[in-house]
Design a protein around this motif. Sequence first.
Motif, PDB file in Angstrom:
ATOM      1  N   GLY A  63      25.326  69.932   2.485  1.00  0.00           N
ATOM      2  CA  GLY A  63      23.928  69.514   2.488  1.00  0.00           C
ATOM      3  C   GLY A  63      23.095  70.070   3.634  1.00  0.00           C
ATOM      4  O   GLY A  63      21.928  69.697   3.795  1.00  0.00           O
ATOM      5  N   ALA A  64      23.662  70.953   4.455  1.00  0.00           N
ATOM      6  CA  ALA A  64      22.905  71.501   5.591  1.00  0.00           C
ATOM      7  C   ALA A  64      21.665  72.221   5.069  1.00  0.00           C
ATOM      8  O   ALA A  64      21.740  72.992   4.104  1.00  0.00           O
ATOM      9  CB  ALA A  64      23.783  72.461   6.378  1.00  0.00           C
ATOM     10  N   HIS A  65      20.516  71.951   5.665  1.00  0.00           N
ATOM     11  CA  HIS A  65      19.296  72.670   5.304  1.00  0.00           C
ATOM     12  C   HIS A  65      18.310  72.586   6.460  1.00  0.00           C
ATOM     13  O   HIS A  65      18.305  71.613   7.227  1.00  0.00           O
ATOM     14  CB  HIS A  65      18.668  72.086   4.029  1.00  0.00           C
ATOM     15  N   ASP A  66      17.470  73.626   6.566  1.00  0.00           N
ATOM     16  CA  ASP A  66      16.515  73.729   7.675  1.00  0.00           C
ATOM     17  C   ASP A  66      17.197  73.373   8.988  1.00  0.00           C
ATOM     18  O   ASP A  66      18.202  73.961   9.326  1.00  0.00           O
ATOM     19  CB  ASP A  66      15.290  72.827   7.404  1.00  0.00           C
ATOM     20  N   ASP A  67      16.684  72.331   9.692  1.00  0.00           N
ATOM     21  CA  ASP A  67      17.384  71.983  10.930  1.00  0.00           C
ATOM     22  C   ASP A  67      18.222  70.707  10.790  1.00  0.00           C
ATOM     23  O   ASP A  67      18.597  70.092  11.779  1.00  0.00           O
ATOM     24  CB  ASP A  67      16.418  71.899  12.122  1.00  0.00           C
TER      25      ASP A  67
END
Lengths: 468, 424
Positions: free
Chosen positions: A368-372
């Motif tokens: 789920g990592a996204h943007d910061d």
Amino acid sequence: MKYYDKLIFELSQEGRSGFSLPVNRYPAAPEVPAGLKRQSALKLPQVSEPDVVRHYTNLSQMNFGVDTGFYPLGSCTMKYNPKINEEIAAMPGFGGLHPLMEDALVPGARKVYEEMNKALAAITGMYTFTFDPCAGAHGELTGLMIMRQYHLNRGDLARTKVIVPDSAHGTNPASAAVAGLEVVEVKSLENGRIDVEALKPLLDNTVAGIMMTNPNTLGLFETQIEEIAALVHGVGGLLYYDGANMNPLMGVVRPGDMGFDIMHLNLHKTFSTPHGGGGPGSGPVGVAKHLEGCIPAIKVSGFHGNFGVILRAYAYILSLGKEHLQKVGQFSVLGANYIKECLKDKYKLPIEGVCKHEFVFDGLINDGAHDDVPGATTLDVAKRLLDYGFHAPTIYFPLLFHQALMIEPTETESKETLDAFIEVMRKIADEAAQDPNILHEAPHNTPISRPDETTAARNPILKFQDTL
Amino acid sequence: MLARIGVSKLEDLYSDVPSQFLHKGAYALPEALSEQEIRDYFASLEAMNARLKVFVGQGAYDHYTPSVIPYLCSRSEFLTAYTPYQCEISQGTLRYIFEYQSMMCELTGLDVSNASMYDGPTAAAEAMKMAIACTRKKTRVLLSATLLPNVIAVVKTYAKFHGVEIGMLKADGGQTSLEALEAELAKDDVAGVIVPSVNRYGIVEDHSGFADAIHEEKGILVEYCDPSALAVVKTPAEWDADVAVGDGQPLGLPICYGGPYVGFMTVKKEHMRKMPGRIVGQTVDKQGRRVFVLTLQAREQHIKREKATSNICSNESLMALWATIYLSLMGPEGMKQVNKLSADGAHYLKAELLKTGKFEDVFPDKPFLKEFVLKYKGSGLKERLEKAGYFAALETEEGYVSFCVTEKRSKEDIDRLVAIVKEG
């Protein structure tokens, strides 16, 4: 589970007590000389029996045990602990035996040891067992002492090294160091097994032996065990079997038949005795016939090991008998493979193929990592599981993978329980993909939230601070 | 389930195992028993054992267990939990270990306790290794000859394989000799010294001058203690010891043929980071509430692996709970009374035995509590007492007979025991 904040010290009221002792009918003995007396006041809590019962009942309710719910803690074999075993261990005719009573006074107790010895020998293919070690790590240490004693007895003083795979339980190298052996690490292959080619150059006449667990800590069977045994024996070394992973072999494969010379069993894992929040356990050590003579020189505990635990384990063996015991390994392996197959589209499975009683995922496929926003880690998954009423798997072990999540269901769980766990694990994976913050903040519904472990280590508070 | 895995039968799950290793045929094990049969079978084994009144200690003391203890310790939330790795659902275990640590610090007077060890002798062995780890360039650990025989045997086993030289300290008049200690310290290689607070003869030892002499030589002093007796005798801290170890068994744990018991270790603060075993510490959670966690784990085997000086991980947590509940119930007054009842009973027994004229007092002027030794002028006393229902007069290595009295023995028991002695 509700939040209860007291320590027993905080319930203390001057003059209160919870004991009941007979009237003293003896003449008063002379007091200990003043110089040998305790000088300081003894600041134990002063509480009544109801205070004590309520306090510890409240504490118990902040705990999670096998009786509370599913406990898929890898390498720990958290199987159900049958209650009849508790009753057997509490029998006064066992509990009241003094450990220095000669064998002739305690034939019933000795019979338990003898029959247990025979049963464990039959299950493992070893010749005989010592029951002195009180835990698995204690068994490892004892087994390595036996290994060294064997070489010493032959006057072979050059054998100072022990080979340990990089996937080994942390206790293996530590036990080796305590036993005075130098640890030489052997690498694993991509497929998770010992690299036999890397092993060969390590073998010479300075090697006391090798410590292995089979299946290894990835839950994978060491398929080249026959060749490894021949190589190690070929240079005069011995094979040590770490019995922490014995459960999948129960009733199917015997370590003695694979060429192991020494092994320990964790009665608190494979033989169903309760873990007690971290002990008491029992770690009997079995040896092949040619090592029997090495045992008597080694005294590793005060008396006869943890008799109370041995009693429970023997009751377990008798309740299974030869027929049911043969199903233990198979069913434990069935459950593990089932969970693995049902989750491998959501969690990274580093090594494909059939596993034994446990297996290791290397974190989420989509964290789920996204943007910061950082992705959900294995720690996050573990903590989120607590919200859903499951104990977490073993995490960040073995060290071969950065996001290791090690799952061991055991044979005592029903398909319904496994399915419920699978459903929750899938749900957590979906949550992570959508919003990893739900996982970062977990757990949400446990008695406490995540602790500040850094402060705990930096500014240690290790006992009750206030004065009574 | 098999279909989901993609195999057709259970045996296929072992297709990776070379077939010669698959066990063929039946296991040489008994047939399964029903629960009723198991109960009957163990009852028959239990009935084979002698039921004797225990008048022997020597490391296993038959003190009374209040009924509250087994009741609470059998709560399955405590009993069936693992080591408290997931602190959010293990506050019960973590809190009682914190209480246990606090109580062991209170009994010994020292600063830091670990979460428990296997038993007293192994705790002493860990202290031996710790002494070596704490003192650079020193290679030898001294053991008092007045330590219990099983403590000496276990420490020697660990030392032999760990590569530590052991020296024995002679006794003088039944207690560790300061003169012998000073002579050994002069050799400049002593890392640590282990001495008993109450020794194998039951004598309360005087350790005046020990700590100063040892610290002068940069060694550490380890006191081996009966934690029950610490309620009344000078504490390790009061002797300026660096480490205290012992067995928590006298804190209401059944003698149970030797185990499970619980080892303990407490240390001065400066040795905290060398201490083996798990440690529980206090901190706060995200809401700022007081919570407890396993801490200082950088010391432990799973982090240090082959650089670890101890391999202990799981210990005797449930037995630590047992001792914690015992100490809570007893409180300071109960601990005093247990010691007084036991000591008064033991002094009464010793006086009555001496009156029979069949014994010689070996250490007449030495203070003792619940345990003592005498020299028996005849022979076969232990066997005679056994026939009459007593486990007493255990012969020691030195040829003495050892007795112990706890609050569980009555004055009638003692009078009858003495009457049997007189008859012989």
